[in-house]
Design a protein around this motif. Sequence first.
Motif, short mmCIF file in Angstrom:
data_model
loop_
_atom_site.label_atom_id
_atom_site.label_comp_id
_atom_site.label_asym_id
_atom_site.label_seq_id
_atom_site.Cartn_x
_atom_site.Cartn_y
_atom_site.Cartn_z
N ASP A 240 -32.08 -68.06 -9.22
CA ASP A 240 -31.34 -68.44 -8.65
C ASP A 240 -29.37 -68.07 -9.38
N VAL A 241 -28.60 -69.40 -8.68
CA VAL A 241 -26.95 -68.93 -9.08
C VAL A 241 -26.23 -70.19 -10.26
N ALA A 242 -24.50 -70.33 -10.74
CA ALA A 242 -24.75 -71.29 -11.06
C ALA A 242 -23.85 -72.07 -10.84
N GLU A 243 -23.33 -71.81 -9.53
CA GLU A 243 -22.62 -72.50 -8.66
C GLU A 243 -23.54 -72.71 -6.92
N PHE A 244 -23.06 -74.32 -6.63
CA PHE A 244 -23.17 -74.22 -5.24
C PHE A 244 -22.13 -73.64 -3.69
N GLY A 245 -22.31 -72.97 -3.41
CA GLY A 245 -21.39 -73.18 -2.35
C GLY A 245 -20.54 -71.72 -2.34
N VAL A 246 -20.70 -71.27 -3.54
CA VAL A 246 -19.19 -70.38 -4.20
C VAL A 246 -20.71 -68.45 -3.82
N ILE A 247 -19.85 -67.76 -2.55
CA ILE A 247 -20.17 -66.36 -2.52
C ILE A 247 -20.42 -65.67 -3.85
N ASP A 248 -19.89 -65.49 -4.37
CA ASP A 248 -19.69 -64.77 -5.58
C ASP A 248 -19.85 -65.32 -7.04
N SER A 249 -20.80 -66.61 -6.71
CA SER A 249 -22.10 -67.22 -8.42
C SER A 249 -22.24 -66.27 -8.44
N ARG A 250 -22.32 -65.98 -9.91
CA ARG A 250 -23.58 -65.63 -10.73
C ARG A 250 -24.25 -65.83 -11.05
N ASP A 251 -26.04 -64.93 -11.02
CA ASP A 251 -27.45 -65.44 -11.14
C ASP A 251 -26.99 -66.14 -12.82
N VAL A 252 -28.39 -66.86 -12.43
CA VAL A 252 -28.77 -67.44 -13.88
C VAL A 252 -30.13 -67.73 -14.27
N PRO A 253 -31.12 -67.78 -15.67
CA PRO A 253 -32.33 -67.82 -14.82
C PRO A 253 -32.17 -68.64 -14.31
N LEU A 254 -34.05 -68.56 -13.32
CA LEU A 254 -34.46 -69.91 -13.39
C LEU A 254 -34.74 -70.79 -13.59
N GLY A 255 -34.50 -72.05 -12.80
CA GLY A 255 -34.28 -73.47 -13.16
C GLY A 255 -32.78 -73.87 -13.74
N GLU A 280 -35.84 -61.65 -8.48
CA GLU A 280 -34.58 -60.44 -8.48
C GLU A 280 -33.46 -61.21 -9.57
N TYR A 281 -33.20 -59.98 -10.22
CA TYR A 281 -31.61 -61.08 -11.61
C TYR A 281 -30.34 -59.82 -11.05
N GLU A 282 -29.60 -60.10 -10.48
CA GLU A 282 -28.50 -59.34 -10.33
C GLU A 282 -27.04 -59.45 -12.08
N HIS A 283 -27.16 -60.34 -12.31
CA HIS A 283 -26.23 -60.92 -13.17
C HIS A 283 -26.86 -59.07 -14.57
N ASP A 284 -26.39 -57.63 -15.35
CA ASP A 284 -26.03 -57.81 -15.57
C ASP A 284 -25.77 -57.75 -16.98
N SER A 285 -26.45 -57.25 -18.05
CA SER A 285 -25.28 -58.00 -19.49
C SER A 285 -26.78 -57.53 -20.62
N PRO A 286 -25.72 -57.56 -21.85
CA PRO A 286 -27.11 -56.67 -22.75
C PRO A 286 -28.13 -57.90 -23.19
#
Length: 307
Positions: A240-255, A280-286
């Motif tokens: 799942d990603v934060a923004e629709f139609g934005v190629i580099d939009s960051r991943d967010v938790p499903l739902g 698959e969760y691409e946004h790496d963070s602590p």
Amino acid sequence: MVTQFSFPVVPRSRRSALKTLLAAGVCSAMPMMRPTRLCASQTAETARALKKLGWNLACQLYTFRRFSFYEAIEKIAALSITAVEPCFFLPLDAHQPGLRTNEDLPADKRTEMKQKMVQLGITMPNFYANIGGDKEQARKVFSFAKEMGCQTIVAEPPADSLPMLDELLAEYDLTLAIHNHPRSPTSHYWHPKNVLTAVEKRSHRIGACADTGHWVRSGLDPVACLKLLEGRLITLHLKDVAEFGVIDSRDVPLGTGAAHYDRVLEELARQNFRGVMTIEYEHDSPELVEDVAKCRDFILNWAVQHA
């Protein structure tokens, strides 16, 4: 100092109770931080729900790409996820530089890799591979995948290699799931229509690995894409990603993003999809492990309510 804790009110039905426990992140009536591992009661109930739906929940190794394979599968097992999809370009072991989780591993390292997975109760149903038009190279990939217990190769091979790969898939009794990256000049399979065109004359051993987050980044409705691929859907990358139609939009938790993931799961259930579903969760963070746990819990909550 006396600390007071508040506890969730547990409903009477088992399904409602498990939903509350998963959402609250508790396994007993003891105060604790949000755990990443499910307790026995959660595991048993969710396993029944997933089995009824025919869903095998896995984790894509790219999620933990800053770790070696051996480090990553420990984190995946601690999340009570029992399947992994390795990537061909990621390291095997932090203490053995140069080794990658792919077909170039020598026999002793393959044995070591299998033993590590067995020790943690991890299986490898999918393998994200690099395959093209070279038949002997494809044989090496398929032999490695088969040895590791895989059923499905996930890749983005050129369309003109598919007749040759189709024959090899039958020989090795494997399936090939074509993965989609976001829309770009080099991403041939970004639209599901392109996947369907490529597989039209091929056997049903070749189909799609639906990456829902990349569809949203490309401005595509994931439910409409899934409908197009009905009958050719082999596996998924749950994203799942934060923004629709934005190629580099960051991943967010499903739902929690623009994919409207409840609708995605409803469509998969309508199609009676049965197979591997890979987080698959691409946004790496602590907070990476906690974010993956949220993705897991979203799937499990939905499964328990709808199975």
